[in-house]
Scaffold this motif. Structure first.
Motif, PDB file in Angstrom:
ATOM      1  N   HIS A 175       0.836  -1.209   0.000  1.00  0.00           N
ATOM      2  CA  HIS A 175       0.000   0.000   0.000  1.00  0.00           C
ATOM      3  C   HIS A 175       0.869   1.257   0.000  1.00  0.00           C
ATOM      4  N   THR A 176       1.893   1.268   0.848  1.00  0.00           N
ATOM      5  CA  THR A 176       2.708   2.470   1.043  1.00  0.00           C
ATOM      6  C   THR A 176       3.381   2.933  -0.244  1.00  0.00           C
ATOM      7  N   VAL A 177       3.951   2.021  -1.002  1.00  0.00           N
ATOM      8  CA  VAL A 177       4.702   2.427  -2.203  1.00  0.00           C
ATOM      9  C   VAL A 177       3.802   2.740  -3.380  1.00  0.00           C
ATOM     10  N   GLY A 178       2.500   2.575  -3.209  1.00  0.00           N
ATOM     11  CA  GLY A 178       1.575   2.860  -4.303  1.00  0.00           C
ATOM     12  C   GLY A 178       1.280   4.325  -4.486  1.00  0.00           C
ATOM     13  N   ALA A 179       1.923   5.204  -3.705  1.00  0.00           N
ATOM     14  CA  ALA A 179       1.659   6.641  -3.796  1.00  0.00           C
ATOM     15  C   ALA A 179       1.961   7.149  -5.195  1.00  0.00           C
ATOM     16  N   LYS A 180       1.052   7.929  -5.744  1.00  0.00           N
ATOM     17  CA  LYS A 180       1.223   8.437  -7.110  1.00  0.00           C
ATOM     18  C   LYS A 180       0.840   9.915  -7.195  1.00  0.00           C
ATOM     19  N   ASP A 181       1.420  10.613  -8.097  1.00  0.00           N
ATOM     20  CA  ASP A 181       0.997  11.948  -8.480  1.00  0.00           C
ATOM     21  C   ASP A 181       1.132  12.018  -9.989  1.00  0.00           C
ATOM     22  N   ASP A 182       0.015  12.195 -10.685  1.00  0.00           N
ATOM     23  CA  ASP A 182       0.006  12.055 -12.136  1.00  0.00           C
ATOM     24  C   ASP A 182       0.875  13.082 -12.856  1.00  0.00           C
ATOM     25  N   PHE A 183       1.071  14.255 -12.220  1.00  0.00           N
ATOM     26  CA  PHE A 183       1.821  15.284 -12.927  1.00  0.00           C
ATOM     27  C   PHE A 183       3.329  15.130 -12.769  1.00  0.00           C
ATOM     28  N   SER A 187      10.398   6.867 -13.317  1.00  0.00           N
ATOM     29  CA  SER A 187      10.465   5.490 -13.779  1.00  0.00           C
ATOM     30  C   SER A 187       9.346   4.700 -13.113  1.00  0.00           C
ATOM     31  N   ILE A 188       8.737   3.811 -13.835  1.00  0.00           N
ATOM     32  CA  ILE A 188       7.576   3.084 -13.337  1.00  0.00           C
ATOM     33  C   ILE A 188       7.910   1.593 -13.221  1.00  0.00           C
ATOM     34  N   THR A 189       7.661   1.032 -12.059  1.00  0.00           N
ATOM     35  CA  THR A 189       7.815  -0.399 -11.850  1.00  0.00           C
ATOM     36  C   THR A 189       6.547  -0.911 -11.191  1.00  0.00           C
ATOM     37  N   ASP A 190       5.862  -1.826 -11.832  1.00  0.00           N
ATOM     38  CA  ASP A 190       4.620  -2.385 -11.281  1.00  0.00           C
ATOM     39  C   ASP A 190       3.621  -1.298 -10.918  1.00  0.00           C
ATOM     40  N   GLY A 191       3.602  -0.205 -11.681  1.00  0.00           N
ATOM     41  CA  GLY A 191       2.555   0.788 -11.511  1.00  0.00           C
ATOM     42  C   GLY A 191       2.812   1.886 -10.519  1.00  0.00           C
ATOM     43  N   PHE A 192       3.974   1.923  -9.864  1.00  0.00           N
ATOM     44  CA  PHE A 192       4.228   3.017  -8.924  1.00  0.00           C
ATOM     45  C   PHE A 192       5.528   3.727  -9.268  1.00  0.00           C
ATOM     46  N   PRO A 193       5.595   5.045  -8.987  1.00  0.00           N
ATOM     47  CA  PRO A 193       6.793   5.815  -9.314  1.00  0.00           C
ATOM     48  C   PRO A 193       7.939   5.496  -8.355  1.00  0.00           C
ATOM     49  N   VAL A 194       9.086   5.164  -8.900  1.00  0.00           N
ATOM     50  CA  VAL A 194      10.250   4.833  -8.072  1.00  0.00           C
ATOM     51  C   VAL A 194      11.007   6.131  -7.783  1.00  0.00           C
ATOM     52  N   ALA A 196      11.188   9.464  -4.400  1.00  0.00           N
ATOM     53  CA  ALA A 196      10.608  10.047  -3.194  1.00  0.00           C
ATOM     54  C   ALA A 196       9.364  10.825  -3.591  1.00  0.00           C
ATOM     55  N   LEU A 197       8.235  10.588  -2.881  1.00  0.00           N
ATOM     56  CA  LEU A 197       6.989  11.221  -3.267  1.00  0.00           C
ATOM     57  C   LEU A 197       5.985  11.162  -2.118  1.00  0.00           C
ATOM     58  N   PRO A 198       5.390  12.299  -1.751  1.00  0.00           N
ATOM     59  CA  PRO A 198       4.371  12.290  -0.694  1.00  0.00           C
ATOM     60  C   PRO A 198       3.143  11.485  -1.100  1.00  0.00           C
ATOM     61  N   ASP A 199       2.489  10.920  -0.120  1.00  0.00           N
ATOM     62  CA  ASP A 199       1.254  10.162  -0.336  1.00  0.00           C
ATOM     63  C   ASP A 199       0.083  11.031   0.138  1.00  0.00           C
ATOM     64  N   THR A 200      -0.695  11.539  -0.802  1.00  0.00           N
ATOM     65  CA  THR A 200      -1.857  12.367  -0.457  1.00  0.00           C
ATOM     66  C   THR A 200      -3.168  11.662  -0.772  1.00  0.00           C
ATOM     67  N   ARG A 201      -3.118  10.371  -1.017  1.00  0.00           N
ATOM     68  CA  ARG A 201      -4.332   9.627  -1.350  1.00  0.00           C
ATOM     69  C   ARG A 201      -5.321   9.619  -0.188  1.00  0.00           C
ATOM     70  N   ASP A 202      -6.589   9.778  -0.491  1.00  0.00           N
ATOM     71  CA  ASP A 202      -7.615   9.674   0.543  1.00  0.00           C
ATOM     72  C   ASP A 202      -7.627   8.281   1.165  1.00  0.00           C
ATOM     73  N   SER A 203      -7.246   7.278   0.383  1.00  0.00           N
ATOM     74  CA  SER A 203      -7.237   5.914   0.912  1.00  0.00           C
ATOM     75  C   SER A 203      -6.216   5.723   2.022  1.00  0.00           C
TER      76      SER A 203
END
Length: 272
Positions: A175-183, A187-194, A196-203
Motif C-alpha cells: 500500500h505504502t509504495v503505491g503513492a502516485k501523483d500524475d503530474f 520510472s515506473i515499476t509495477d505501476g508506482f513511481p520509483v 521520493a513522493l508524498p502520499d496524499t491519497r484519501d485511501s
C-alpha cells in the motif's frame, strides 16, 4: 554545471501542496497536537515543588523526547510520509511503555538510568505491556468489564500496527509504495513511481489518522506520568491537571467522531 534537476526543490514544492491538502483533512487531530505543544511544557511552570529526583528526571526526559517525536510525526504526516511517521510513532510508543512501566516507582527509574547496554531494551516490550494492562485493569471500578488478556491485545495491537509499517512488512508496504501523483514523471515499476513522493491519497487517511492517534495518546500517557511525580503541589497545578484530563478525554472523542469518516484501513491489520 550540473546536468540534473534539483529534486530537493521540486520535492519541497510538492510537499507544500501535500501539506495544504492534508492539514485540513486531518485538522481535528492536529488541533489536539497544538494543545500538547502549547500546554505540556507548562507542567514545569505550574509545579511549585522543585525537588529533584531520579524519577522526576526520567519522566521529564520522556516528556521532552515525546514532544520532539510528536512534532516530527506531525511534520511527516502532513507532508505525506506516512510510514516514516509510523517509524517515529513506534519509538514514541516505546517511550510510553517505559514511562507507564516506571510510573511513580523510584526504584524502576534508578534501574532505567543504570542500564548499560545501549543496544537493548531496559525491559522487554512484552513485560511492559503486561504491566500496563494489569495496571489498567486494577484501575477499573468494575473489573468485570476488562480482563488482562484483552487489555494486552489492545495495547499490543497498536504497537504491532506501527511496527509493521516500520519494519516494512510486505502487506502495508504494498500500500505504502503505491503513492502516485500524475503530474510527476518517473520510472515506473509495477505501476508506482520509483522516487521520493508524498502520499496524499484519501485511501491513506485512515493510516495517517491512526499514526497520529497513537502518537497523541502516547504523549498524553507520558504527560500524566510526569504529573504523578508531583506531590502536595499548588492549586494552579491542580487546575492544570484538570485541563490535562479534559483535553485527553476530548482527544478520545475526536478519535471516535472523526476516524470512521476516513473509511476502512487500506490493508489488513489483524493477525491471522
Amino acid at each position: 554545471m550540473k546536468d540534473y534537476i534539483n529534486m530537493n526543490t521540486v520535492l519541497n514544492n510538492i510537499e507544500v501542496i501535500a501539506y495544504n491538502s492534508l492539514v485540513d483533512k486531518l485538522e481535528p487531530f492536529i488541533k489536539v497536537t497544538d494543545w500538547l505543544f502549547s500546554e505540556a511544557p507548562k507542567i514545569v511552570e505550574v509545579t511549585v515543588e522543585k525537588n529533584v529526583t531520579t524519577l522526576k528526571n526520567v519522566q521529564h526526559m520522556f516528556l521532552k523526547q515525546s514532544l520532539n517525536s510528536l512534532r516530527a510525526i506531525v511534520i511527516l504526516v502532513l507532508r505525506g510520509y506516512t510510514s516514516q511517521a509510523a517509524t517515529i510513532a513506534s519509538s514514541l510508543y516505546e517511550i510510553r511503555l517505559y514511562s507507564n512501566y516506571i510510573l511513580d516507582h523510584q526504584d524502576r527509574a534508578e534501574y532505567f538510568m543504570k542500564h548499560s547496554n545501549s543496544q537493548d531494551f531496559v525491559w522487554r516490550p512484552k513485560k511492559m505491556i503486561r504491566s500496563e494492562a494489569q495496571f489498567n485493569v486494577n484501575q477499573m471500578a468494575n473489573k468485570a468489564t476488562l480482563n488482562v488478556d484483552d487489555e494486552i491485545k489492545s495495547i499490543n495491537s497498536t504497537y504491532m500496527f506501527l511496527c509493521s509499517l516500520k519494519h516494512n512488512n510486505p502487506i502495508p508496504l504494498r500500500h505504502t509504495v503505491g503513492a502516485k501523483d500524475d503530474f510527476i514523471g518517473a520510472s515506473i515499476t509495477d505501476g508506482f513511481p520509483v522516487m521520493a513522493l508524498p502520499d496524499t491519497r484519501d485511501s491513506d487517511l485512515p493510516t495517517k489518522a491512526t499514526v497520529l492517534i497513537a502518537a497523541i495518546n502516547s504523549t498524553f500517557y507520558v504527560l500524566r506520568n510526569v504529573s504523578l511525580t508531583v506531590i502536595n503541589d499548588s492549586g494552579e497545578f491542580n487546575e492544570w491537571i484538570q485541563k490535562l484530563f479534559k483535553e485527553w478525554n476530548n482527544a478520545v472523542d475526536v478519535t471516535k467522531e472523526n476516524l470512521p469518516k476516513y473509511g476502512p484501513m487500506p490493508f489488513p491489520t489483524i493477525p491471522k
